[in-house]
Design an enzyme around this catalytic site. Structure first.
Site, short mmCIF file in Angstrom:
data_model
loop_
_atom_site.label_atom_id
_atom_site.label_comp_id
_atom_site.label_asym_id
_atom_site.label_seq_id
_atom_site.Cartn_x
_atom_site.Cartn_y
_atom_site.Cartn_z
N GLU A 71 0.87 -1.11 -0.15
CA GLU A 71 0.01 0.03 -0.01
C GLU A 71 0.91 1.16 0.11
O GLU A 71 0.29 2.29 0.18
CB GLU A 71 -1.03 0.08 1.20
CG GLU A 71 -2.04 -1.04 0.86
CD GLU A 71 -2.77 -1.32 2.17
OE1 GLU A 71 -2.83 -0.35 3.20
OE2 GLU A 71 -3.71 -2.05 2.33
N LYS A 120 -15.66 -1.63 2.35
CA LYS A 120 -14.98 -2.10 1.20
C LYS A 120 -15.80 -2.74 0.27
O LYS A 120 -16.63 -3.77 0.41
CB LYS A 120 -13.81 -3.23 1.62
CG LYS A 120 -12.71 -2.81 2.37
CD LYS A 120 -11.92 -3.86 2.80
CE LYS A 120 -10.61 -3.39 3.52
NZ LYS A 120 -9.81 -4.83 4.06
#
Length: 437
Positions: A204, A349
């Site tokens: 990330e 999500k």
């Protein structure tokens, strides 16, 4: 009329070089394209991401079955529907799949179609996606959770906890908050370099150095905040926010180091300690009393409801406790959590649940029950920036989309800059007001 006349999917690659689904939706006068993300640490209660399983092709991670499902079953069923009827489209997708976890057609197939339809509908309507979904009151830019140090499943190092994040809360505009995050990121890089530590980044975009302990990781982040010229807040037990400019958020991803047989949290990557649920909750309480922590995501394992209850009782009044693997963007799981009084926030999500409508319903349920919502990326991302639009559309107030490096992360931050520009004086950056603790 904005009638769907073609839906086409293809296999593309995500930020980790793994296959994922991209979908194009066509009407006579509009077009929408969406790419689906995927996670590294996934909750057992998530909707099913359909993979081909052929170890000789992309190590079994191909998505040609999901692509075929879009190009045959879904394309045939949705042709002729109005692309602007999002709820009807998503209901039809769920009907076609017919399973509680999207295992027949695949959540990756359904989500790609759902998001691409929304984009085509927005284009037909002449609106930005955030305005199309959220209406005239969609004007809140989210406070970013910026993942600057990686561990756990996201990095090959000695840190047990998955994400150490900074949250720039003491600013009046999103663009100033973003600048703060970037400057702290560079200060941390210089700090690591000065100590001979690796500045390689994880999935990330955060740094993934080998450190002596989990404590060293959070202490490095605190030091970097100061080095960049910003003021970190006080520990939660000492007034917390005050005049703080930056606070710290954590995602330990505790399910990843929870031993279900021993019923212990095992620090496998660092000192090998084993903690009971009560000891783990007390561990986080100690950290909240020591460091400027405003949010902890998945501080307990996904099915350790008793542990979650303990943690909520200990620090839920002063720390945002976010359920990711616990709630998996699922309204039924969230309703159970609300009833049991665990956590006070939900991570959203889109690929955990599979359609835009279900995602929006989970956010609405959270809001109605006093839970905050954090719109989130996955560790396997693409250049698709839909989640930035969803964050503003829902006035969620918070977004989690990685560090200040890697284009797959920056695409979301940059999209928010464009939205801020489009909103002009209407743009609101909530800062401290994004939290209810």
């Amino acid at each position: 009329m904005p009638v769907i006349h073609k839906i086409h999917a293809r296999q593309i690659l995500d930020s980790r070089g793994n296959p994922t689904v991209e979908v194009d939706v066509y009407t006579e006068s509009s077009f929408g394209r969406a790419a689906v993300p995927s996670g590294a640490s996934t909750g057992v209660h998530e909707a099913v991401e359909l993979r081909d399983g052929d170890k000789g092709v992309y190590l079994g991670k191909g998505v040609l079955k999901a692509v075929e499902n879009v190009n045959t079953v879904i394309d045939e069923a949705l042709r002729g529907m109005l692309v602007t009827e999002q709820e009807e489209i998503d209901a039809r997708l769920l009907e076609l799949d017919g399973t509680p976890n999207k295992s027949k057609l695949g959540a990756n197939a359904l989500l790609g179609v759902s998001m691409a339809c929304a984009k085509a509908g927005a284009e037909y309507s002449g609106l930005s996606l955030f305005r199309y979904i959220g209406g005239t009151m969609a004007n809140t830019l989210p406070v970013p959770m910026m993942n600057v140090l990686n561990g756990g499943a996201h990095a090959d190092n000695t840190v047990d906890f998955q994400e150490f994040m900074i949250m720039p809360i003491g600013f009046s505009t999103y663009s100033d908050a973003l600048r703060c995050g970037a400057e702290i990121f560079h200060a941390l890089k210089a700090l690591l370099h000065s100590r001979g530590l690796s500045t390689a980044v994880g999935d990330e975009g955060g740094f993934a150095p080998n450190l002596r302990s989990n404590e060293e990781a959070i202490e490095l982040v605190v030091e970097a905040i100061g080095k960049a010229g910003y003021k970190a807040g006080s520990p939660a037990s000492k007034g917390g926010l005050g005049d703080a400019q930056v606070m710290i958020a954590l995602d330990p991803a505790s399910s990843e180091f929870y031993d279900t047989e021993k019923k212990k949290y095992v620090f496998k990557k660092s000192d090998k300690r084993e903690l009971s649920s009560e000891e783990m909750a007390s561990y986080w309480e100690g950290w909240a009393n020591t460091y400027p922590i405003i949010s902890i995501e998945d501080g307990m394992a996904e099915d350790d409801w008793a542990g979650w209850k303990l943690l909520t009782e200990k620090i839920g009044d002063r720390v945002q406790l976010v359920g990711d693997d616990l709630f998996v963007t699922n309204s039924l799981r969230l309703a159970e959590g609300i009833e049991k009084g665990v956590g006070n926030s939900i991570l959203i999500k889109v690929n955990q649940i599979g359609t835009l409508t279900e995602t929006l319903r989970a956010i609405d349920l959270a809001k109605r029950n006093g839970y905050t919502s954090v719109i989130s990326h996955r560790s396997g991302e693409t250049e698709d920036s839909t989640i930035a639009q969803i964050a503003v559309a829902t006035n969620a107030g918070q977004i989690k989309t990685g560090s200040m490096s890697r284009s797959d992360r920056m695409s979301k931050y940059n999209e928010l800059l464009r939205i801020e520009e489009e909103l002009g004086e209407q743009a609101i950056y909530p800062g401290k007001q994004a939290f209810r603790v």
